[in-house]
Design an enzyme around this catalytic site. Structure first.
Site, PDB file in Angstrom:
ATOM      1  N   TYR A   1     -43.426  35.219 -22.960  1.00  0.00           N
ATOM      2  CA  TYR A   1     -42.023  34.907 -22.672  1.00  0.00           C
ATOM      3  C   TYR A   1     -41.197  36.123 -23.049  1.00  0.00           C
ATOM      4  O   TYR A   1     -41.621  36.957 -23.864  1.00  0.00           O
ATOM      5  CB  TYR A   1     -41.545  33.645 -23.420  1.00  0.00           C
ATOM      6  CG  TYR A   1     -41.862  33.625 -24.901  1.00  0.00           C
ATOM      7  CD1 TYR A   1     -41.041  34.242 -25.835  1.00  0.00           C
ATOM      8  CD2 TYR A   1     -43.017  32.997 -25.362  1.00  0.00           C
ATOM      9  CE1 TYR A   1     -41.348  34.221 -27.187  1.00  0.00           C
ATOM     10  CE2 TYR A   1     -43.336  32.982 -26.713  1.00  0.00           C
ATOM     11  CZ  TYR A   1     -42.498  33.588 -27.615  1.00  0.00           C
ATOM     12  OH  TYR A   1     -42.814  33.583 -28.960  1.00  0.00           O
TER      13      TYR A   1
ATOM     14  N   ASP B   1     -46.108  25.445 -42.577  1.00  0.00           N
ATOM     15  CA  ASP B   1     -47.543  25.729 -42.396  1.00  0.00           C
ATOM     16  C   ASP B   1     -48.365  25.320 -43.611  1.00  0.00           C
ATOM     17  O   ASP B   1     -49.543  24.983 -43.477  1.00  0.00           O
ATOM     18  CB  ASP B   1     -47.756  27.230 -42.143  1.00  0.00           C
ATOM     19  CG  ASP B   1     -47.567  27.596 -40.676  1.00  0.00           C
ATOM     20  OD1 ASP B   1     -47.166  26.725 -39.880  1.00  0.00           O
ATOM     21  OD2 ASP B   1     -47.818  28.764 -40.327  1.00  0.00           O
TER      22      ASP B   1
ATOM     23  N   ARG C   1     -39.182  37.955 -34.241  1.00  0.00           N
ATOM     24  CA  ARG C   1     -39.156  37.386 -35.593  1.00  0.00           C
ATOM     25  C   ARG C   1     -38.195  38.129 -36.513  1.00  0.00           C
ATOM     26  O   ARG C   1     -37.578  37.535 -37.390  1.00  0.00           O
ATOM     27  CB  ARG C   1     -40.550  37.409 -36.211  1.00  0.00           C
ATOM     28  CG  ARG C   1     -41.362  36.235 -35.784  1.00  0.00           C
ATOM     29  CD  ARG C   1     -42.772  36.345 -36.314  1.00  0.00           C
ATOM     30  NE  ARG C   1     -43.557  35.284 -35.742  1.00  0.00           N
ATOM     31  CZ  ARG C   1     -43.904  34.170 -36.400  1.00  0.00           C
ATOM     32  NH1 ARG C   1     -43.576  33.994 -37.654  1.00  0.00           N
ATOM     33  NH2 ARG C   1     -44.596  33.241 -35.793  1.00  0.00           N
TER      34      ARG C   1
ATOM     35  N   GLU D   1     -40.142  34.756 -53.302  1.00  0.00           N
ATOM     36  CA  GLU D   1     -40.893  35.331 -52.189  1.00  0.00           C
ATOM     37  C   GLU D   1     -41.776  36.460 -52.704  1.00  0.00           C
ATOM     38  O   GLU D   1     -41.329  37.325 -53.452  1.00  0.00           O
ATOM     39  CB  GLU D   1     -39.899  35.845 -51.131  1.00  0.00           C
ATOM     40  CG  GLU D   1     -40.460  36.791 -50.091  1.00  0.00           C
ATOM     41  CD  GLU D   1     -41.596  36.210 -49.234  1.00  0.00           C
ATOM     42  OE1 GLU D   1     -41.483  35.047 -48.803  1.00  0.00           O
ATOM     43  OE2 GLU D   1     -42.588  36.936 -49.024  1.00  0.00           O
ATOM     44  N   GLN D   2     -43.037  36.469 -52.235  1.00  0.00           N
ATOM     45  CA  GLN D   2     -43.967  37.496 -52.716  1.00  0.00           C
ATOM     46  C   GLN D   2     -43.619  38.900 -52.221  1.00  0.00           C
ATOM     47  O   GLN D   2     -43.864  39.878 -52.913  1.00  0.00           O
ATOM     48  CB  GLN D   2     -45.392  37.138 -52.309  1.00  0.00           C
ATOM     49  CG  GLN D   2     -45.632  37.153 -50.808  1.00  0.00           C
ATOM     50  CD  GLN D   2     -47.068  36.798 -50.429  1.00  0.00           C
ATOM     51  OE1 GLN D   2     -47.887  36.515 -51.286  1.00  0.00           O
ATOM     52  NE2 GLN D   2     -47.361  36.808 -49.143  1.00  0.00           N
TER      53      GLN D   2
HETATM   54  C1  LIG Z   1     -50.161  33.792 -33.010  1.00  0.00           C
HETATM   55  C2  LIG Z   1     -49.094  32.832 -33.438  1.00  0.00           C
HETATM   56  C3  LIG Z   1     -48.013  32.540 -32.587  1.00  0.00           C
HETATM   57  C4  LIG Z   1     -47.028  31.616 -32.972  1.00  0.00           C
HETATM   58  N1  LIG Z   1     -45.999  31.321 -32.114  1.00  0.00           N
HETATM   59  C5  LIG Z   1     -45.127  30.335 -32.439  1.00  0.00           C
HETATM   60  C6  LIG Z   1     -44.078  29.924 -31.538  1.00  0.00           C
HETATM   61  O1  LIG Z   1     -43.902  30.477 -30.451  1.00  0.00           O
HETATM   62  N2  LIG Z   1     -43.267  28.891 -31.921  1.00  0.00           N
HETATM   63  C7  LIG Z   1     -43.427  28.266 -33.125  1.00  0.00           C
HETATM   64  O2  LIG Z   1     -42.694  27.297 -33.408  1.00  0.00           O
HETATM   65  N3  LIG Z   1     -44.361  28.663 -34.009  1.00  0.00           N
HETATM   66  C8  LIG Z   1     -45.213  29.671 -33.700  1.00  0.00           C
HETATM   67  N4  LIG Z   1     -46.176  30.053 -34.589  1.00  0.00           N
HETATM   68  C9  LIG Z   1     -46.240  29.400 -35.897  1.00  0.00           C
HETATM   69  C10 LIG Z   1     -45.186  29.904 -36.866  1.00  0.00           C
HETATM   70  O3  LIG Z   1     -45.286  31.298 -37.028  1.00  0.00           O
HETATM   71  C11 LIG Z   1     -45.358  29.229 -38.218  1.00  0.00           C
HETATM   72  O4  LIG Z   1     -45.618  27.859 -38.024  1.00  0.00           O
HETATM   73  C12 LIG Z   1     -44.121  29.380 -39.103  1.00  0.00           C
HETATM   74  O5  LIG Z   1     -43.881  30.743 -39.398  1.00  0.00           O
HETATM   75  C13 LIG Z   1     -44.298  28.579 -40.392  1.00  0.00           C
HETATM   76  O6  LIG Z   1     -43.216  28.811 -41.272  1.00  0.00           O
HETATM   77  P1  LIG Z   1     -43.463  28.761 -42.842  1.00  0.00           P
HETATM   78  O7  LIG Z   1     -42.135  28.974 -43.470  1.00  0.00           O
HETATM   79  O8  LIG Z   1     -44.270  27.571 -43.195  1.00  0.00           O
HETATM   80  O9  LIG Z   1     -44.404  30.001 -43.112  1.00  0.00           O
HETATM   81  P2  LIG Z   1     -44.061  31.601 -42.946  1.00  0.00           P
HETATM   82  O10 LIG Z   1     -42.972  31.742 -41.974  1.00  0.00           O
HETATM   83  O11 LIG Z   1     -45.387  32.169 -42.711  1.00  0.00           O
HETATM   84  O12 LIG Z   1     -43.510  31.951 -44.380  1.00  0.00           O
HETATM   85  C14 LIG Z   1     -44.285  31.893 -45.553  1.00  0.00           C
HETATM   86  C15 LIG Z   1     -43.613  32.806 -46.578  1.00  0.00           C
HETATM   87  O13 LIG Z   1     -44.198  32.554 -47.852  1.00  0.00           O
HETATM   88  C16 LIG Z   1     -44.461  33.812 -48.478  1.00  0.00           C
HETATM   89  N5  LIG Z   1     -45.564  33.566 -49.418  1.00  0.00           N
HETATM   90  C17 LIG Z   1     -46.859  33.297 -49.118  1.00  0.00           C
HETATM   91  N6  LIG Z   1     -47.566  33.102 -50.242  1.00  0.00           N
HETATM   92  C18 LIG Z   1     -46.706  33.252 -51.273  1.00  0.00           C
HETATM   93  C19 LIG Z   1     -46.852  33.175 -52.695  1.00  0.00           C
HETATM   94  N7  LIG Z   1     -48.041  32.901 -53.267  1.00  0.00           N
HETATM   95  N8  LIG Z   1     -45.754  33.364 -53.476  1.00  0.00           N
HETATM   96  C20 LIG Z   1     -44.528  33.634 -52.901  1.00  0.00           C
HETATM   97  N9  LIG Z   1     -44.355  33.750 -51.561  1.00  0.00           N
HETATM   98  C21 LIG Z   1     -45.420  33.541 -50.763  1.00  0.00           C
HETATM   99  C22 LIG Z   1     -44.825  34.733 -47.325  1.00  0.00           C
HETATM  100  O14 LIG Z   1     -44.701  36.095 -47.670  1.00  0.00           O
HETATM  101  C23 LIG Z   1     -43.816  34.291 -46.271  1.00  0.00           C
HETATM  102  O15 LIG Z   1     -42.596  34.968 -46.388  1.00  0.00           O
HETATM  103  C24 LIG Z   1     -47.141  30.989 -34.239  1.00  0.00           C
HETATM  104  C25 LIG Z   1     -48.188  31.313 -35.103  1.00  0.00           C
HETATM  105  C26 LIG Z   1     -49.173  32.217 -34.707  1.00  0.00           C
HETATM  106  C27 LIG Z   1     -50.321  32.543 -35.644  1.00  0.00           C
END
Ligand SMILES: Cc1cc2nc3c(=O)[nH]c(=O)nc-3n(C[C@H](O)[C@H](O)[C@H](O)COP(=O)(O)OP(=O)(O)OC[C@H]3O[C@@H](n4cnc5c(N)ncnc54)[C@H](O)[C@@H]3O)c2cc1C
Length: 407
Positions: free
Chosen positions: A217, A298, A111, A35-36
């Site tokens: 919510y 994502d 969160r 993790e960064q």
């Molecule tokens: C405004 C908004 C509202 C939202 N509301 C909802 C909701 O109500 N319900 C829902 O299901 N989803 C919601 N989402 C979407 C949700 O936040 C994401 O889809 C979810 O967090 C994706 O999880 P992830 O693990 O892919 O990415 P993240 O949870 O973003 O985690 C990515 C991780 O990777 C780390 N990282 C990034 N780059 C690097 C690197 N180069 N090296 C090492 N580490 C790195 C980051 O620091 C982070 O910890 C919302 C999004 C937005 C923008």
């Protein structure tokens, strides 16, 4: 088929990376998390988890902690943004309707609380903080991960859950794969006692109007706060390609909602809005994996938040990968191919539905009759999203492969 356990590296300890770590561990597989950030600290926003994710958190023993810190909405309500009229309402906690239908709860959670629940139990020697991935290189069945601190490690397989601005996506598809939606959001968390005009404060509610909507919510074990996201159709082009946030102000946010119901303007005015969020989505990617590197969450399928499914589908991805790794008994390529085949069509369909949802929520005055009929049918129309059982879906191809093998 090889039976040695693969050396697994997960990039990103967000919602996807942490869930994947637990899902692998539950199946006897270990992984290292890179993790960064220098500490796991999620600030300033909340997330709504639906049954397709909470049923998986339950299977991993993580749900009780999430539920304890959550509010289950009483109803899903759609309102006219200006008059406040209830256009449609569907019971959720009321009468136990949501749990009865989907077999798992709907949770509004901060969160920070979600991250606390997901990071509890992660082995400290497996979590490597302050390690920002900058490069990936695969040779002869091993992947080298290079970090910004100059160090590197090697793994048999890399699952990149590094979020919407994924570095690994560039490695897998060759470009950043991101598309700005033409919409941006103002977010905030407000104590309920600062919202005297808000009707049904424990409902999840959409307030809809021309070119904008606001969703909110309640969160927390005591439903003491409301989390909101106000979405507007601006700016046309995002000014900072490399950043998801842009400076803003409460005045700028409020200007989009002039003449709206006081419940909406009170909520927006309660927050300083030093920043607004550009809403981006990932282009439908031509592939999710390159060799032994695969994208998750994502990084693979960033979507608009209008069905609240980004985090939920990410949790589904994590359970699917873990189940396939365990079942494929060390056949990394077979597991990754099955993962991609299973997950791309579903997440693509939800990405499309989220985009269409934005249009339905933003219709101009006078064009709303068809929308109102559509919204009244939303729970029926989109029940397939919440009813989905990711674990059962991951097991299904394995069951059918086993059946054909015994024929
Ligand atoms: C405004 C908004 C509202 C939202 N509301 C909802 C909701 O109500 N319900 C829902 O299901 N989803 C919601 N989402 C979407 C949700 O936040 C994401 O889809 C979810 O967090 C994706 O999880 P992830 O693990 O892919 O990415 P993240 O949870 O973003 O985690 C990515 C991780 O990777 C780390 N990282 C990034 N780059 C690097 C690197 N180069 N090296 C090492 N580490 C790195 C980051 O620091 C982070 O910890 C919302 C999004 C937005 C923008």
């Amino acid at each position: 088929m090889p039976s040695q356990k693969p050396k697994i590296a997960i990039v990103g300890a967000g919602i996807g990376g942490l869930t994947l770590w637990h899902a692998l561990r539950a199946r006897g597989l270990d992984a290292d998390l890179f993790e960064q950030a220098h500490e796991l600290a999620e600030i300033g926003a909340a997330v709504a988890l639906s049954a397709n994710a909470t049923r998986e958190l339950g299977r991993l023993g993580l749900l009780d902690a999430v539920v304890a810190a959550s509010t289950e909405p009483t109803e899903l309500v759609y309102r006219d943004g200006r008059s406040g009229a209830r256009i449609a309402a569907h019971p959720m906690r009321l009468g136990g309707a949501y749990r009865q239908r989907f077999g798992a709860p709907y949770c509004g959670v901060h969160r920070a609380d979600l991250q606390r629940a997901l990071s509890a139990g992660v082995a400290p020697d497996r979590l490597h903080l302050g390690r920002r991935l900058v490069g990936l290189d695969e040779r002869e069945g091993a992947v080298t991960l290079t970090f910004a601190d100059g160090g590197s490690v090697s793994a048999d397989v890399v699952i990149a859950a590094d979020g919407v601005r994924s570095v690994a996506r560039r490695h897998v598809v060759g470009d950043d794969g991101l598309l700005y939606s033409g919409t941006s959001g103002f977010r905030g968390i407000v104590p309920i006692d600062r919202l005297p005009s808000l009707p049904d404060p424990q409902a999840i509610q959409f307030w809809m109007g021309p070119s904008a909507h606001l969703l909110h919510y309640a969160i927390g074990g005591d439903a003491g706060h409301v989390n909101f996201l106000a979405v507007v159709e601006a700016p046309r082009a995002w000014p900072h390609a490399e950043r998801g946030l842009a400076p803003s102000s409460a005045a700028e946010a409020l200007a989009f909602f002039e003449g709206w119901h006081p419940a909406v303007t009170e909520m927006i005015a309660a927050v300083a809005h030093e920043a607004r969020w550009g809403l981006f989505l990932a282009h439908p990617l031509p592939r999710w994996r390159r060799g032994r590197v695969a994208l998750l969450g994502d990084a693979a399928h960033a979507m608009l938040p209008h069905h609240g499914q980004g985090a939920n589908t990410t949790i589904e991805d994590a359970v699917t990968v873990a189940e396939l790794f365990a079942a494929q008994d060390g056949d990394v390529n077979g597991a990754l191919a099955a993962y991609e085949a299973l997950r791309r069509p579903r997440t693509r369909a939800i990405q499309r539905a989220s985009w269409a949802g934005n249009r339905a929520l933003h219709l101009p005055d006078g064009a709303t009759a068809a929308r109102d009929a559509l919204i009244a049918a939303f729970p029926e129309q989109f029940g397939w999203i919440h009813a989905f059982d990711a674990l059962a879906a991951a097991k299904a191809p394995l069951r059918s492969a086993a059946r054909s093998a015994t024929r």
